[in-house]
Design a protein around this motif. Sequence first.
Motif, PDB file in Angstrom:
ATOM      1  N   GLY A 111     -84.892  -4.929 -21.890  1.00  0.00           N
ATOM      2  CA  GLY A 111     -85.686  -5.948 -22.558  1.00  0.00           C
ATOM      3  C   GLY A 111     -85.443  -7.355 -22.054  1.00  0.00           C
ATOM      4  O   GLY A 111     -86.015  -8.312 -22.569  1.00  0.00           O
ATOM      5  N   GLN A 112     -84.606  -7.495 -21.031  1.00  0.00           N
ATOM      6  CA  GLN A 112     -84.305  -8.806 -20.472  1.00  0.00           C
ATOM      7  C   GLN A 112     -84.897  -8.936 -19.069  1.00  0.00           C
ATOM      8  O   GLN A 112     -85.213  -7.948 -18.409  1.00  0.00           O
ATOM      9  CB  GLN A 112     -82.796  -9.037 -20.418  1.00  0.00           C
ATOM     10  N   THR A 113     -85.029 -10.182 -18.625  1.00  0.00           N
ATOM     11  CA  THR A 113     -85.488 -10.466 -17.272  1.00  0.00           C
ATOM     12  C   THR A 113     -84.450 -11.320 -16.570  1.00  0.00           C
ATOM     13  O   THR A 113     -83.918 -12.271 -17.149  1.00  0.00           O
ATOM     14  CB  THR A 113     -86.839 -11.207 -17.286  1.00  0.00           C
ATOM     15  N   ALA A 114     -84.163 -10.964 -15.322  1.00  0.00           N
ATOM     16  CA  ALA A 114     -83.193 -11.695 -14.521  1.00  0.00           C
ATOM     17  C   ALA A 114     -83.885 -12.354 -13.340  1.00  0.00           C
ATOM     18  O   ALA A 114     -84.586 -11.689 -12.575  1.00  0.00           O
ATOM     19  CB  ALA A 114     -82.099 -10.754 -14.021  1.00  0.00           C
ATOM     20  N   LEU A 115     -83.687 -13.646 -13.188  1.00  0.00           N
ATOM     21  CA  LEU A 115     -84.155 -14.365 -12.010  1.00  0.00           C
ATOM     22  C   LEU A 115     -83.007 -14.410 -11.008  1.00  0.00           C
ATOM     23  O   LEU A 115     -81.933 -14.951 -11.304  1.00  0.00           O
ATOM     24  CB  LEU A 115     -84.580 -15.787 -12.395  1.00  0.00           C
ATOM     25  N   VAL A 116     -83.227 -13.835  -9.832  1.00  0.00           N
ATOM     26  CA  VAL A 116     -82.191 -13.751  -8.807  1.00  0.00           C
ATOM     27  C   VAL A 116     -82.691 -14.447  -7.550  1.00  0.00           C
ATOM     28  O   VAL A 116     -83.721 -14.058  -6.986  1.00  0.00           O
ATOM     29  CB  VAL A 116     -81.825 -12.289  -8.484  1.00  0.00           C
ATOM     30  N   THR A 117     -81.978 -15.472  -7.092  1.00  0.00           N
ATOM     31  CA  THR A 117     -82.363 -16.147  -5.863  1.00  0.00           C
ATOM     32  C   THR A 117     -81.617 -15.547  -4.675  1.00  0.00           C
ATOM     33  O   THR A 117     -80.527 -14.995  -4.828  1.00  0.00           O
ATOM     34  CB  THR A 117     -82.071 -17.658  -5.936  1.00  0.00           C
ATOM     35  N   GLY A 118     -82.228 -15.639  -3.500  1.00  0.00           N
ATOM     36  CA  GLY A 118     -81.623 -15.035  -2.318  1.00  0.00           C
ATOM     37  C   GLY A 118     -81.514 -13.532  -2.454  1.00  0.00           C
ATOM     38  O   GLY A 118     -80.513 -12.925  -2.075  1.00  0.00           O
ATOM     39  N   ALA A 119     -82.583 -12.921  -2.972  1.00  0.00           N
ATOM     40  CA  ALA A 119     -82.518 -11.512  -3.371  1.00  0.00           C
ATOM     41  C   ALA A 119     -82.966 -10.527  -2.303  1.00  0.00           C
ATOM     42  O   ALA A 119     -82.895  -9.322  -2.513  1.00  0.00           O
ATOM     43  CB  ALA A 119     -83.372 -11.304  -4.629  1.00  0.00           C
ATOM     44  N   ALA A 120     -83.405 -11.010  -1.157  1.00  0.00           N
ATOM     45  CA  ALA A 120     -83.993 -10.098  -0.170  1.00  0.00           C
ATOM     46  C   ALA A 120     -82.972  -9.185   0.487  1.00  0.00           C
ATOM     47  O   ALA A 120     -83.299  -8.072   0.890  1.00  0.00           O
ATOM     48  CB  ALA A 120     -84.739 -10.893   0.899  1.00  0.00           C
ATOM     49  N   ARG A 121     -81.759  -9.661   0.612  1.00  0.00           N
ATOM     50  CA  ARG A 121     -80.768  -8.869   1.347  1.00  0.00           C
ATOM     51  C   ARG A 121     -79.365  -9.192   0.826  1.00  0.00           C
ATOM     52  O   ARG A 121     -79.181 -10.074  -0.007  1.00  0.00           O
ATOM     53  CB  ARG A 121     -80.841  -9.182   2.841  1.00  0.00           C
ATOM     54  N   GLY A 122     -78.397  -8.455   1.340  1.00  0.00           N
ATOM     55  CA  GLY A 122     -76.995  -8.753   1.084  1.00  0.00           C
ATOM     56  C   GLY A 122     -76.605  -8.780  -0.370  1.00  0.00           C
ATOM     57  O   GLY A 122     -76.982  -7.906  -1.166  1.00  0.00           O
ATOM     58  N   THR A 131     -89.697  -3.430 -13.865  1.00  0.00           N
ATOM     59  CA  THR A 131     -90.586  -4.292 -13.102  1.00  0.00           C
ATOM     60  C   THR A 131     -89.799  -5.209 -12.169  1.00  0.00           C
ATOM     61  O   THR A 131     -88.732  -5.714 -12.521  1.00  0.00           O
ATOM     62  CB  THR A 131     -91.427  -5.164 -14.057  1.00  0.00           C
ATOM     63  N   CYS A 132     -90.359  -5.429 -10.974  1.00  0.00           N
ATOM     64  CA  CYS A 132     -89.784  -6.403 -10.050  1.00  0.00           C
ATOM     65  C   CYS A 132     -90.922  -7.241  -9.480  1.00  0.00           C
ATOM     66  O   CYS A 132     -91.825  -6.722  -8.823  1.00  0.00           O
ATOM     67  CB  CYS A 132     -89.026  -5.714  -8.917  1.00  0.00           C
ATOM     68  N   ARG A 133     -90.881  -8.526  -9.772  1.00  0.00           N
ATOM     69  CA  ARG A 133     -91.845  -9.463  -9.185  1.00  0.00           C
ATOM     70  C   ARG A 133     -91.127 -10.297  -8.139  1.00  0.00           C
ATOM     71  O   ARG A 133     -89.973 -10.673  -8.326  1.00  0.00           O
ATOM     72  CB  ARG A 133     -92.449 -10.367 -10.264  1.00  0.00           C
ATOM     73  N   PRO A 180     -88.715  -4.117   0.401  1.00  0.00           N
ATOM     74  CA  PRO A 180     -87.756  -3.036   0.105  1.00  0.00           C
ATOM     75  C   PRO A 180     -87.109  -3.199  -1.273  1.00  0.00           C
ATOM     76  O   PRO A 180     -86.897  -2.209  -1.979  1.00  0.00           O
ATOM     77  CB  PRO A 180     -86.727  -3.161   1.226  1.00  0.00           C
ATOM     78  N   LEU A 181     -86.784  -4.426  -1.647  1.00  0.00           N
ATOM     79  CA  LEU A 181     -86.167  -4.657  -2.954  1.00  0.00           C
ATOM     80  C   LEU A 181     -87.123  -4.282  -4.081  1.00  0.00           C
ATOM     81  O   LEU A 181     -86.728  -3.611  -5.046  1.00  0.00           O
ATOM     82  CB  LEU A 181     -85.760  -6.120  -3.106  1.00  0.00           C
ATOM     83  N   VAL A 182     -88.363  -4.719  -3.982  1.00  0.00           N
ATOM     84  CA  VAL A 182     -89.344  -4.418  -5.029  1.00  0.00           C
ATOM     85  C   VAL A 182     -89.466  -2.915  -5.224  1.00  0.00           C
ATOM     86  O   VAL A 182     -89.459  -2.412  -6.355  1.00  0.00           O
ATOM     87  CB  VAL A 182     -90.707  -5.046  -4.688  1.00  0.00           C
TER      88      VAL A 182
END
Length: 264
Positions: A18-29, A66-68, A55-57
């Motif tokens: 039920g929560q949403t996480a905003l993650v920066t620099g999420a494409a790799r590593g 969900t992944c936006r 790939p992450l999505v």
Amino acid sequence: MEQQAIGQRLRQWFSLEGQTALVTGAARGLGHAIAVALAKAGASVAAVDIGDMTPLVKEVEDLGVTCRARTADLTGLSPDAAEGLIAWANKGDSPATILVNNAGVIRRGPALDEAADQSWRDVLDLNLSTPYLLARAFAGKAITEGRAASIINMGSVNSFQGGLHVSSYAAAKHGLLGLTRALANEWAPDGIRVNAIAPGYMETVLTTAHREDADRAARMLSRIPLGRWGVPEDLAGAAVFLASNASAYVTGSVIGVDGGWLAR
């Protein structure tokens, strides 16, 4: 029956459903690994990077959440742009209650090099100013709407050490640790927890040069008590802990995920 009850309580403590996480620099590593870990705990993900996040999505959505994704260069981020990014994150399945300030850059070289001035500006901007602006926009919205929230800043062992030929990076990571503690004090009465993770030397593109230099790699491994390089997935437990109610009484803290490096 008792084991089932214990398992249920553990799931409740660490659940991010039920929560949403905003993650920066999420494409790799590290950012990719953290985004997937939070998704496995049930959180929807709002991912930001300059790289390809396809790939992450797919990996996150295969977990049933969900992944936006939003492509953005966070260098030189303005206060208005930070507000816009938080507004975008809040338009998902649920308002964002978790912010992971992971995007960063490192520039190596002697402080007397001609390029040091530009490196200083670039590294301090992305590694320190951007997390500050995003944290401020994120917390401001959460406080206005009466939401408890968790901010996780990505520190480093260089938050405690000077390193070699990384003066801008060490300064930024030392500053980020101070910012973490200062904002934790300021926003605790509003239910906003602010903590940091300090990774050690991980198998990522940022440490390729270290690992390909056999002599240097051997010296570094010799002072890591666990005797190996970290991998991005080693951050999963710390990230979920700091994002969840399992750490409800933890703020202004930093968790070293470094194989024991800082203990030597």
